[in-house]
Design an enzyme around this catalytic site. Structure first.
Site, PDB file in Angstrom:
ATOM      1  N   GLU A 124       0.825  -1.209   0.000  1.00 41.54           N
ATOM      2  CA  GLU A 124       0.000   0.000   0.000  1.00 41.54           C
ATOM      3  C   GLU A 124       0.862   1.264   0.000  1.00 41.54           C
ATOM      4  O   GLU A 124       0.511   2.269  -0.621  1.00 41.54           O
ATOM      5  CB  GLU A 124      -0.947   0.004   1.203  1.00 41.54           C
ATOM      6  CG  GLU A 124      -1.941  -1.154   1.228  1.00 41.54           C
ATOM      7  CD  GLU A 124      -2.810  -1.213  -0.018  1.00 41.54           C
ATOM      8  OE1 GLU A 124      -2.986  -0.169  -0.687  1.00 41.54           O
ATOM      9  OE2 GLU A 124      -3.298  -2.311  -0.346  1.00 41.54           O
ATOM     10  N   ASP A 191       3.003  -4.554  -5.834  1.00 41.27           N
ATOM     11  CA  ASP A 191       3.488  -5.873  -5.413  1.00 41.27           C
ATOM     12  C   ASP A 191       5.012  -5.918  -5.420  1.00 41.27           C
ATOM     13  O   ASP A 191       5.648  -6.371  -4.460  1.00 41.27           O
ATOM     14  CB  ASP A 191       2.943  -6.969  -6.335  1.00 41.27           C
ATOM     15  CG  ASP A 191       1.487  -7.302  -6.074  1.00 41.27           C
ATOM     16  OD1 ASP A 191       0.975  -6.928  -4.990  1.00 41.27           O
ATOM     17  OD2 ASP A 191       0.862  -7.945  -6.939  1.00 41.27           O
TER      18      ASP A 191
END
Length: 272
Positions: A124, A191
């Site tokens: 995030e 990711d």
């Protein structure tokens, strides 16, 4: 540190990172925690504070079971997200007690850094600098703070990642399965960035106090980190429990922003 990013843009990026807030639980921070909880909070133990706040949240839920309330306000959901207009990361408490790795003091640190720090925390955080988040500054304003050379380098690297995911195939019984690298680029950036953040954080923590791995696993601490990352995607959100065959999860991909778990593990791992 990004060698390809020009100094003036690095300064802007660091300003944004330093001002970024990470919230665990209610984003408005209006949860009244138990008094003993506040006394346990430490300024230099972020991961420990997450566990303390999560335990406090669930303790209050148990103590107030018989009181009128909406018990499902979203905090129990295994979800996390980045709010570009606030420059804030929101981690639902459900992520700590959910079906993924979550957070537990009984788990090896290597597993936690791979299965919790890399994702959702690092993931995030990286969204603040992905192809969408990079368009907002430290105050959440839509502003172009990138110099032209850094912007060009970013676009080239993004294009390369789109092509990589387009060409990364799984072949099952002669059938090739692919993901949409363009549609998934924001999540793919997060990711790949998140796992680097998680691994660097783990190596720093491991250098201070060498991780002890349960001998029955026959793995090094570094190997257990990668296992934690992969295992989190196997567990999180019943990624595989809803499918009878491995190819079913590949066939179910509809072209959305999140590639199926096999790409989010195998492709990311291939870049490390």
């Amino acid at each position: 540190k990004s060698e390809w990013m020009q100094f003036e843009t690095q300064v802007e990026a660091l300003q944004k990172l330093k001002k970024m807030e990470i919230n665990v639980g209610d984003i408005h921070n209006n949860v009244d925690h138990l008094p003993e909880t506040i006394n346990q909070i430490k300024v230099d133990d972020y991961i420990g504070n997450i566990r303390i706040l999560g335990n406090s949240f669930w303790s209050k839920m148990v103590l107030s079971l018989r009181s009128p309330k909406d018990a499902f306000t979203g905090e129990a959901v295994d979800n996390a997200f980045y709010w570009a207009i606030f420059n804030q990361v929101q981690i639902n408490v459900g992520f700590i007690k959910g079906v993924g790795i979550g957070y537990s003091k009984d788990l090896p640190l290597a597993l936690l850094y791979g299965g919790f720090t890399a994702f959702p925390l690092g993931h995030e955080l990286t969204h603040g600098f992905d192809n969408s988040g990079k368009n907002f500054d430290e105050d959440g304003n839509y502003r172009d703070w990138w110099d032209e050379q850094s912007k060009k380098e970013f676009d080239e690297k993004t294009k390369c990642m789109v092509e990589q995911y387009n060409e990364f195939t799984f072949n099952i019984n002669g059938t090739n399965y692919t993901a949409n690298g363009g549609n998934t680029i924001g999540e793919n950036i997060a990711d790949n960035g998140g796992i680097k953040i998680g691994y660097r954080a783990f190596m720093k923590a491991n250098s201070n106090q060498e991780e002890v791995v349960p001998p029955s696993l026959n793995l090094t601490a570094q190997q257990l980190f990668w296992v934690g990352y992969g295992q989190d995607y196997c567990l999180l959100g019943d990624r595989f429990e809803d499918y009878d065959r491995f190819e079913d999860i590949l066939e179910n991909y509809w072209g959305g922003p999140h590639a199926p778990a096999p790409w989010r593990v195998n492709t990311v791992m291939s870049n490390q």
